[in-house]
Write an enzyme that holds these catalytic residues in place. Structure first.
Site, mmCIF file in Angstrom:
data_model
loop_
_atom_site.group_PDB
_atom_site.id
_atom_site.type_symbol
_atom_site.label_atom_id
_atom_site.label_comp_id
_atom_site.label_asym_id
_atom_site.label_seq_id
_atom_site.Cartn_x
_atom_site.Cartn_y
_atom_site.Cartn_z
ATOM 1 N N SER A 46 28.726 56.266 55.161
ATOM 2 C CA SER A 46 29.743 57.004 55.853
ATOM 3 C C SER A 46 29.144 58.602 56.069
ATOM 4 C CB SER A 46 31.110 57.100 55.758
ATOM 5 O OG SER A 46 31.825 58.354 56.366
ATOM 6 N N ASP A 72 38.013 38.167 48.777
ATOM 7 C CA ASP A 72 37.421 39.027 48.296
ATOM 8 C C ASP A 72 36.043 39.573 48.611
ATOM 9 O OD1 ASP A 72 36.801 40.159 44.909
ATOM 10 O OD2 ASP A 72 36.958 41.446 46.780
HETATM 11 O O1 LIG Z 1 35.334 44.285 40.523
HETATM 12 C C1 LIG Z 1 35.299 44.736 41.633
HETATM 13 C C2 LIG Z 1 36.320 44.483 42.721
HETATM 14 C C3 LIG Z 1 37.674 44.366 42.098
HETATM 15 C C4 LIG Z 1 38.575 44.203 42.914
HETATM 16 C C5 LIG Z 1 38.414 42.976 43.868
HETATM 17 N N1 LIG Z 1 36.952 43.001 44.434
HETATM 18 C C6 LIG Z 1 35.951 43.422 43.609
HETATM 19 N N2 LIG Z 1 33.962 45.033 41.877
HETATM 20 C C7 LIG Z 1 33.761 45.914 43.196
HETATM 21 C C8 LIG Z 1 33.316 47.377 42.767
HETATM 22 C C9 LIG Z 1 32.249 47.346 41.758
HETATM 23 C C10 LIG Z 1 32.489 46.512 40.804
HETATM 24 C C11 LIG Z 1 32.942 45.238 41.115
#
Ligand SMILES: O=C([C@@H]1CCCNC1)N1CCCCC1
Length: 330
Positions: A199, A35
């Site tokens: 972008s 992630d």
């Molecule tokens: O929780 C997340 C994502 C959820 C899905 C998995 N990646 C992280 N964030 C990214 C966008 C801003 C808030 C935090």
């Protein structure tokens, strides 16, 4: 100096991409979600209540001769979709492909929310965001990538996610066989802990590019492409029968004909999301209407270039140059 590679597999509808890692001695094999939108390596563990585990593999620190409890440390994370998990922390050996970090902070879950319990194939998350947003208290810990990047030939990793086929994460090198033409580079703002970029514009189908800058993060852990409401509205206005369906919680449209491509700029280049990838998944068994892979980023404050965007390209996450590279897949 080293390099490494590991295969990642798409779950149904490419909802997430799961990658094998091993933890401890002897190695305990788990399959986790890499992630780039978060920075905690956390796993299902033997410290959880049995009712919260439904099919996942678990990390057992007591069964690892190299685990060391990080006394007094805890973690708690809540993701943008409302899911959450928490627990305590061990240092242990973590291996991805042929790359090993001997004293990686492994965040053992004691609690996870239902979204994780109900995701039987996913044993945890491996954060590839910047360590500044790691949630371990009192002392935030480094990501696997931060721990190994100085041992790599180059301080970068690449994501080559595919539509319904195995892809790969590579560490320390850019595989010239993975892309064609030139990679388009754009600077990264890591101040919020994300791989954030801007972008310069977008286009719907074969229309001319619109000069409308879109700031967002490259997030391998988000399934869809979440964009500003105005951009999403402009896109779906071009599809006969497209509408916002509050039951489904997003734009839905007839699965055929194939919708128009969505194109976004990356500095001097462009990235094309083919229409058949915008058509994310049928909303019902009749397969008449499809849920859109492009939805609104409302309320987050920036856009999220999730898997729908990333799987179109060969993407380079370059921590050395603090830049993102987007290449056309080979
Ligand atoms: O929780 C997340 C994502 C959820 C899905 C998995 N990646 C992280 N964030 C990214 C966008 C801003 C808030 C935090």
């Amino acid at each position: 100096r080293q390099t490494g590679t590991v295969e990642t597999d798409a779950e149904k509808h490419d909802v997430e991409y799961l990658t094998p890692i091993s933890i401890g001695t002897p190695p305990q094999n788990l399959i986790v979600d890499f992630d780039t939108g978060s920075s905690d390596l956390w796993v299902f563990s033997t410290e959880m209540a049995a009712k919260d585990i439904k099919g996942q593999a678990v990390y057992d620190p007591n069964n690892s001769s190299t685990s060391e409890k990080l006394q007094g440390s805890t973690w708690q994370i809540t993701y943008g979709d409302g899911s959450s998990s928490s627990g305590d922390v061990y240092l242990d050996t973590v291996t991805i492909g042929n790359l090993t970090v001997p004293n990686q902070a492994v965040e053992a879950a004691t609690k996870v929310s239902d979204e994780f319990t109900d995701d039987a194939n996913n044993d945890g998350l491996l954060g590839l965001g910047f360590s500044s947003i790691n949630t371990v208290q009192p002392t935030p810990q480094n990501t696997f990538f931060d721990n190994i990047k100085n041992n790599l030939d180059a301080p970068l990793f690449t994501a080559d996610l595919k539509h319904g086929a195995p892809g790969s994460y590579n560490f320390g090198y850019i595989d010239p066989a993975a892309y064609v033409g030139n990679i388009s580079w754009t600077p990264v703002d890591s101040s919020q802990g994300f791989w954030s970029f801007t972008s310069p514009g977008y286009a719907v189908g074969t229309e001319a590019m619109r000069n409308h800058s879109i700031s967002g993060i490259a997030d391998t852990g988000t399934t869809l492409l979440l964009l500003p409401k105005s951009v999403v509205k402009a896109y779906y206005e071009e599809i006969q029968g497209a509408q916002y369906d509050s039951n489904q919680g997003g734009y839905v449209f007839p699965c055929s004909p194939t919708p128009p491509d969505f194109v976004f700029g990356v500095s001097d280049g462009i990235v094309t999301v083919p229409g058949d990838m915008v058509s994310y998944a049928p909303v019902d068994s009749a397969n008449q209407d499809c849920f859109g892979g492009i939805q609104s980023d409302t309320g987050i404050g920036f856009s999220i270039f999730g898997d729908v965007a990333l799987k179109t390209s060969f993407v380079v996450f370059d921590a050395g140059g603090l830049q993102l590279g987007w290449g056309a897949k080979n």
